[in-house]
Design an enzyme around this catalytic site. Structure first.
Site, PDB file in Angstrom:
ATOM      1  N   ASP A   1      -9.011  -6.100  -4.639  1.00 46.79           N
ATOM      2  CA  ASP A   1      -8.695  -4.915  -3.838  1.00 46.79           C
ATOM      3  C   ASP A   1      -9.811  -3.875  -3.930  1.00 46.79           C
ATOM      4  O   ASP A   1     -10.238  -3.503  -5.023  1.00 46.79           O
ATOM      5  CB  ASP A   1      -7.383  -4.310  -4.347  1.00 46.79           C
TER       6      ASP A   1
ATOM      7  N   HIS B   1      -6.991  -6.153  -0.479  1.00 45.00           N
ATOM      8  CA  HIS B   1      -5.903  -5.184  -0.392  1.00 45.00           C
ATOM      9  C   HIS B   1      -4.771  -5.697   0.479  1.00 45.00           C
ATOM     10  O   HIS B   1      -3.601  -5.447   0.196  1.00 45.00           O
ATOM     11  CB  HIS B   1      -6.441  -3.860   0.154  1.00 45.00           C
TER      12      HIS B   1
ATOM     13  N   SER C   1       0.836  -1.203   0.000  1.00 46.48           N
ATOM     14  CA  SER C   1       0.000   0.000   0.000  1.00 46.48           C
ATOM     15  C   SER C   1       0.872   1.255   0.000  1.00 46.48           C
ATOM     16  O   SER C   1       1.738   1.411  -0.853  1.00 46.48           O
ATOM     17  CB  SER C   1      -0.953  -0.045   1.200  1.00 46.48           C
TER      18      SER C   1
END
Length: 289
Positions: free
Chosen positions: A245, A272, A118
């Site tokens: 995601d 995610h 991320s």
């Protein structure tokens, strides 16, 4: 008193979360077998994303070690067990200082494989601009922000900073000029299953609920990088697409891949947070880098 000794109250607070982590590790599947090409142990450095900490890698960390690899998972400034208030972290170099300091401390001939999740992708890119292939043998962006120079243009912000405003709570602090500005954001508990962990085990959502912290949003938005002569493109990059995601949707990940093409793209059927929803598959990808 030893400066690293946690107060008793902190240990009591962390006990339930630690118990969950121990139970999950004990119930973990057999070790992932390293492919022949990865027979020699390498050093993987795991970098978390917004709100998370070194703790989020516990499954992948364990699987890599059981495959004979060396692993380091870091807490960035204000994350994990760091006592720093995220509202006081106003620059990206300060936020990313633990990673930069760690790489600077490595022996002269040691290289590592950086793995970022991320917003941890920003940390990887910053490190690549600082050290290049001298210290980094490869960089793996796992459902991560991958922008060569950070947030320079409006397009960069549009693809690198997800629009999930309904799922976060903003924090405010004082700017250097004493004005009030947005300094942090935190994920709202009721959205964890819906947005972050839509394919993750329930026990990992419970763990994350206990350990997630606000992230220094202002510092992240200020992430801009200049290579200063470092061979940025000399570091091989792998992008791991997270196909289920709900934070970085497919078109966003594809836009980053198109804007700064990596050397390889791999797709996993994960949410995610692939370190929870697809740890074995992700570890196999890492061992083949």
């Amino acid at each position: 008193m030893d400066k690293w000794r946690l107060p008793l109250t902190c240990l009591c607070f962390l006990a339930p979360a630690l118990a969950l982590m121990v139970a999950a590790v004990e119930a973990a599947p057999p070790a992932v077998k390293a492919p022949a090409a990865a027979a020699a142990a390498r050093h993987y450095v795991l970098v978390h994303g917004s709100g998370h900490g070194a703790w989020c890698w516990y499954k992948v960390h364990n699987l890599l070690r059981r495959a004979g690899q060396k692993v380091t998972a870091l807490d960035l400034t204000s994350a994990g067990i760091s006592p720093i208030d995220p509202n006081s972290v106003l620059t990206f170099p300060y936020y990313n200082k633990p990673l930069i300091d760690f790489l600077a401390s490595l022996p002269p001939n040691e290289k590592v494989v950086l793995v970022g999740h991320s917003a941890g992708g920003l940390s990887l890119t910053h490190a690549i601009h600082m050290f290049g292939p001298k210290k980094i043998s490869a960089a793996v962006y796992a459902g991560a922000v991958m922008l060569r120079s950070g947030f320079i243009t409006r397009e960069d912000l549009a693809i690198g900073f997800p629009n999930i405003s309904e799922a976060v709570r903003l924090g405010f602090g004082q700017a250097p000029d004493r004005s009030i500005m947005m300094t942090s954001f935190a994920f709202l508990p009721k959205y964890l299953r819906k947005v972050l962990y839509n394919r993750s085990p329930e026990e990992d959502i419970v763990l994350a609920s206990a350990l997630l912290k606000p992230a220094p949003g202002h510092a992240m938005l200020a992430a801009r990088f200049n290579s200063s002569g470092v061979d940025v493109d000399g570091v091989p990059r792998v992008y791991v697409k997270t196909m289920m995601d709900r934070v970085f949707k497919q078109e966003v990940q594809d836009a980053m891949i198109k804007k700064w093409p990596p050397h390889k793209v791999v797709a996993l059927n994960s949410d995610h947070c692939l370190f929870f929803s697809a740890p074995e598959q992700f570890t196999e990808v890492l061992l083949k880098v």
